[in-house]
Design a protein around this motif. Structure first.
Motif, PDB file in Angstrom:
ATOM      1  N   LYS A  48      33.328  -4.741  11.135  1.00 42.31           N
ATOM      2  CA  LYS A  48      34.026  -3.923  12.119  1.00 42.31           C
ATOM      3  C   LYS A  48      33.144  -2.807  12.675  1.00 42.31           C
ATOM      4  O   LYS A  48      33.079  -2.594  13.902  1.00 42.31           O
ATOM      5  N   SER A  49      32.467  -2.080  11.809  1.00 42.29           N
ATOM      6  CA  SER A  49      31.618  -0.971  12.271  1.00 42.29           C
ATOM      7  C   SER A  49      30.429  -1.489  13.062  1.00 42.29           C
ATOM      8  O   SER A  49      30.056  -0.919  14.098  1.00 42.29           O
ATOM      9  N   LEU A  50      29.831  -2.577  12.597  1.00 38.40           N
ATOM     10  CA  LEU A  50      28.657  -3.117  13.272  1.00 38.40           C
ATOM     11  C   LEU A  50      28.992  -3.593  14.678  1.00 38.40           C
ATOM     12  O   LEU A  50      28.159  -3.504  15.593  1.00 38.40           O
ATOM     13  N   HIS A  51      30.205  -4.085  14.886  1.00 42.21           N
ATOM     14  CA  HIS A  51      30.596  -4.572  16.204  1.00 42.21           C
ATOM     15  C   HIS A  51      30.651  -3.458  17.249  1.00 42.21           C
ATOM     16  O   HIS A  51      30.694  -3.733  18.448  1.00 42.21           O
ATOM     17  N   LYS A  52      30.643  -2.221  16.800  1.00 42.01           N
ATOM     18  CA  LYS A  52      30.637  -1.084  17.725  1.00 42.01           C
ATOM     19  C   LYS A  52      29.224  -0.671  18.136  1.00 42.01           C
ATOM     20  O   LYS A  52      29.055   0.187  18.991  1.00 42.01           O
ATOM     21  N   THR A  53      28.218  -1.290  17.525  1.00 40.21           N
ATOM     22  CA  THR A  53      26.834  -0.885  17.752  1.00 40.21           C
ATOM     23  C   THR A  53      26.132  -1.792  18.750  1.00 40.21           C
ATOM     24  O   THR A  53      26.575  -2.908  19.038  1.00 40.21           O
ATOM     25  N   THR A  54      24.998  -1.309  19.232  1.00 40.38           N
ATOM     26  CA  THR A  54      24.119  -2.108  20.093  1.00 40.38           C
ATOM     27  C   THR A  54      22.688  -2.110  19.573  1.00 40.38           C
ATOM     28  O   THR A  54      21.782  -2.575  20.258  1.00 40.38           O
ATOM     29  N   GLY A  55      22.491  -1.599  18.369  1.00 43.17           N
ATOM     30  CA  GLY A  55      21.152  -1.552  17.793  1.00 43.17           C
ATOM     31  C   GLY A  55      21.198  -0.918  16.421  1.00 43.17           C
ATOM     32  O   GLY A  55      22.272  -0.584  15.900  1.00 43.17           O
ATOM     33  N   PHE A  56      20.038  -0.752  15.827  1.00 44.70           N
ATOM     34  CA  PHE A  56      19.956  -0.211  14.479  1.00 44.70           C
ATOM     35  C   PHE A  56      20.329   1.272  14.466  1.00 44.70           C
ATOM     36  O   PHE A  56      19.901   2.035  15.330  1.00 44.70           O
ATOM     37  N   ALA A  57      21.134   1.665  13.460  1.00 48.45           N
ATOM     38  CA  ALA A  57      21.478   3.073  13.296  1.00 48.45           C
ATOM     39  C   ALA A  57      20.236   3.843  12.853  1.00 48.45           C
ATOM     40  O   ALA A  57      19.253   3.268  12.382  1.00 48.45           O
ATOM     41  N   GLY A  58      20.291   5.147  12.990  1.00 47.22           N
ATOM     42  CA  GLY A  58      19.170   5.989  12.600  1.00 47.22           C
ATOM     43  C   GLY A  58      19.044   6.120  11.092  1.00 47.22           C
ATOM     44  O   GLY A  58      19.766   5.474  10.325  1.00 47.22           O
ATOM     45  N   PRO A  59      18.139   6.993  10.648  1.00 48.12           N
ATOM     46  CA  PRO A  59      17.923   7.182   9.204  1.00 48.12           C
ATOM     47  C   PRO A  59      19.197   7.599   8.488  1.00 48.12           C
ATOM     48  O   PRO A  59      20.042   8.306   9.043  1.00 48.12           O
ATOM     49  N   GLU A  60      19.335   7.150   7.243  1.00 48.72           N
ATOM     50  CA  GLU A  60      20.499   7.499   6.444  1.00 48.72           C
ATOM     51  C   GLU A  60      20.361   8.905   5.869  1.00 48.72           C
ATOM     52  O   GLU A  60      19.262   9.410   5.670  1.00 48.72           O
ATOM     53  N   GLY A  61      21.498   9.514   5.569  1.00 46.85           N
ATOM     54  CA  GLY A  61      21.509  10.847   4.990  1.00 46.85           C
ATOM     55  C   GLY A  61      21.323  10.811   3.486  1.00 46.85           C
ATOM     56  O   GLY A  61      20.826   9.836   2.929  1.00 46.85           O
ATOM     57  N   PRO A  62      21.748  11.886   2.803  1.00 46.56           N
ATOM     58  CA  PRO A  62      21.619  11.933   1.344  1.00 46.56           C
ATOM     59  C   PRO A  62      22.382  10.798   0.676  1.00 46.56           C
ATOM     60  O   PRO A  62      23.320  10.234   1.245  1.00 46.56           O
ATOM     61  N   LEU A  63      21.998  10.475  -0.552  1.00 53.37           N
ATOM     62  CA  LEU A  63      22.706   9.435  -1.293  1.00 53.37           C
ATOM     63  C   LEU A  63      24.158   9.848  -1.508  1.00 53.37           C
ATOM     64  O   LEU A  63      24.461  11.028  -1.693  1.00 53.37           O
ATOM     65  N   PRO A  64      25.070   8.889  -1.491  1.00 50.34           N
ATOM     66  CA  PRO A  64      26.497   9.219  -1.650  1.00 50.34           C
ATOM     67  C   PRO A  64      26.820   9.685  -3.065  1.00 50.34           C
ATOM     68  O   PRO A  64      26.154   9.305  -4.030  1.00 50.34           O
ATOM     69  N   LYS A  65      27.856  10.507  -3.186  1.00 53.00           N
ATOM     70  CA  LYS A  65      28.369  10.895  -4.494  1.00 53.00           C
ATOM     71  C   LYS A  65      29.279   9.780  -4.996  1.00 53.00           C
ATOM     72  O   LYS A  65      30.112   9.271  -4.252  1.00 53.00           O
ATOM     73  N   LEU A  66      29.132   9.431  -6.275  1.00 54.16           N
ATOM     74  CA  LEU A  66      29.842   8.290  -6.829  1.00 54.16           C
ATOM     75  C   LEU A  66      30.648   8.683  -8.056  1.00 54.16           C
ATOM     76  O   LEU A  66      30.339   9.673  -8.732  1.00 54.16           O
ATOM     77  N   SER A  67      31.642   7.860  -8.359  1.00 52.37           N
ATOM     78  CA  SER A  67      32.385   8.031  -9.596  1.00 52.37           C
ATOM     79  C   SER A  67      31.509   7.672 -10.789  1.00 52.37           C
ATOM     80  O   SER A  67      30.440   7.059 -10.638  1.00 52.37           O
ATOM     81  N   GLU A  68      31.978   8.010 -11.955  1.00 52.85           N
ATOM     82  CA  GLU A  68      31.207   7.702 -13.172  1.00 52.85           C
ATOM     83  C   GLU A  68      31.004   6.198 -13.321  1.00 52.85           C
ATOM     84  O   GLU A  68      29.908   5.743 -13.671  1.00 52.85           O
ATOM     85  N   GLU A  69      32.052   5.423 -13.062  1.00 58.84           N
ATOM     86  CA  GLU A  69      31.939   3.966 -13.183  1.00 58.84           C
ATOM     87  C   GLU A  69      30.968   3.398 -12.153  1.00 58.84           C
ATOM     88  O   GLU A  69      30.167   2.513 -12.456  1.00 58.84           O
ATOM     89  N   ALA A  70      31.047   3.888 -10.930  1.00 56.29           N
ATOM     90  CA  ALA A  70      30.133   3.418  -9.895  1.00 56.29           C
ATOM     91  C   ALA A  70      28.699   3.779 -10.237  1.00 56.29           C
ATOM     92  O   ALA A  70      27.769   2.984 -10.018  1.00 56.29           O
ATOM     93  N   GLN A  71      28.492   4.962 -10.784  1.00 52.08           N
ATOM     94  CA  GLN A  71      27.150   5.381 -11.152  1.00 52.08           C
ATOM     95  C   GLN A  71      26.558   4.497 -12.240  1.00 52.08           C
ATOM     96  O   GLN A  71      25.351   4.239 -12.258  1.00 52.08           O
ATOM     97  N   LYS A  72      27.401   3.994 -13.137  1.00 57.97           N
ATOM     98  CA  LYS A  72      26.908   3.075 -14.171  1.00 57.97           C
ATOM     99  C   LYS A  72      26.352   1.800 -13.538  1.00 57.97           C
ATOM    100  O   LYS A  72      25.330   1.262 -13.986  1.00 57.97           O
ATOM    101  N   LEU A  73      27.021   1.316 -12.501  1.00 57.23           N
ATOM    102  CA  LEU A  73      26.517   0.132 -11.801  1.00 57.23           C
ATOM    103  C   LEU A  73      25.166   0.421 -11.156  1.00 57.23           C
ATOM    104  O   LEU A  73      24.259  -0.419 -11.182  1.00 57.23           O
TER     105      LEU A  73
END
Length: 235
Positions: free
Chosen positions: A192-217
């Protein structure tokens, strides 16, 4: 192109689809993967109804005539799809490229659609296994980081084309908005999000904050990511 999920893989498929010398195929083994694992992914029934080929039939098509008489074809593969029973012999007859992304970004993005995931679902260990297997076949696969592509699209895509023996085509830098005829049937959920684009997005920001379980992965995936990162295409 071997990728973990949520890893610029569809944007890369769109980029190669803009070349006049390429056909593309979106996740060839998704149907056999869902059959083999029984996973309840979004649109599971629709995917299985659309992708009725067995894993062996998919492999035969991968090695068969390229659609539309094109000289090249881009296969967008998800590493986690390569479970037991999915053939791998075709890899020896392909040019293999590995697309990597920091595990924290993969986990954060994937869990938006499938909250309960495992280390297998994000494919990092399988990606490293496939890389080693292809090396054992006598190839030297290219590894490229999606963060580098987002930061310097033309420079990195030029380098990728050179590394795999293709002429540069500036058409790879943009695509039309909206769904594409070569999208998998699952596109309404995942693209869905990609269908709104016409090219590559710019550089990504800081790493996302994750839950404890997600961080284990993330911690489980990091050794495999770091090993592949060391092999990245650098320009």
């Amino acid at each position: 192109m071997w990728s973990s999920p949520r890893n610029l893989s569809t944007a890369m498929m769109y980029a190669f689809a803009q070349r006049s010398d390429f056909a593309v195929w979106d996740e060839p083994f998704y149907g056999p993967y869902l059959h083999a694992t029984g996973l309840d992914h979004p649109m599971r029934d629709a995917v299985l109804a659309d992708r009725v080929e067995s894993a062996v039939e998919v492999e035969q098509k991968l090695l068969g005539p390229i659609p539309d008489g094109k000289p090249h074809v881009y296969h967008k593969h998800m590493c986690q799809h390569m479970v037991d029973g999915i053939p791998r012999g075709f890899m020896a007859d392909c040019v293999n490229v590995f697309l990597i992304r920091h595990p924290a970004r993969v986990v954060a993005s994937f869990m938006k659609e499938i909250p309960e995931i495992t280390a297998h679902d994000i494919g990092f260990e399988m990606q490293a296994e496939l890389f080693d297997q292809i090396c054992a076949m006598g190839q030297s696969p290219v590894v490229i980081d999606s963060a580098d592509i987002r930061e310097r699209p033309e420079r990195m895509l030029r380098a990728l084309c050179e590394a795999i023996g293709l002429d540069w085509d500036a058409a790879m830098l943009s695509w039309p908005k909206g769904p594409k005829p070569y999208d998998g049937i699952w596109a309404p959920v995942w693209y869905k999000s990609l269908h709104k684009t016409t090219g590559f997005a710019g550089p990504e920001g800081p790493l996302p904050k994750l839950s404890e379980e997600a961080q284990k992965l993330v911690e489980m995936a990091m050794p495999f990511y770091e090993t592949m990162k060391d092999k990245c295409l650098r320009v």
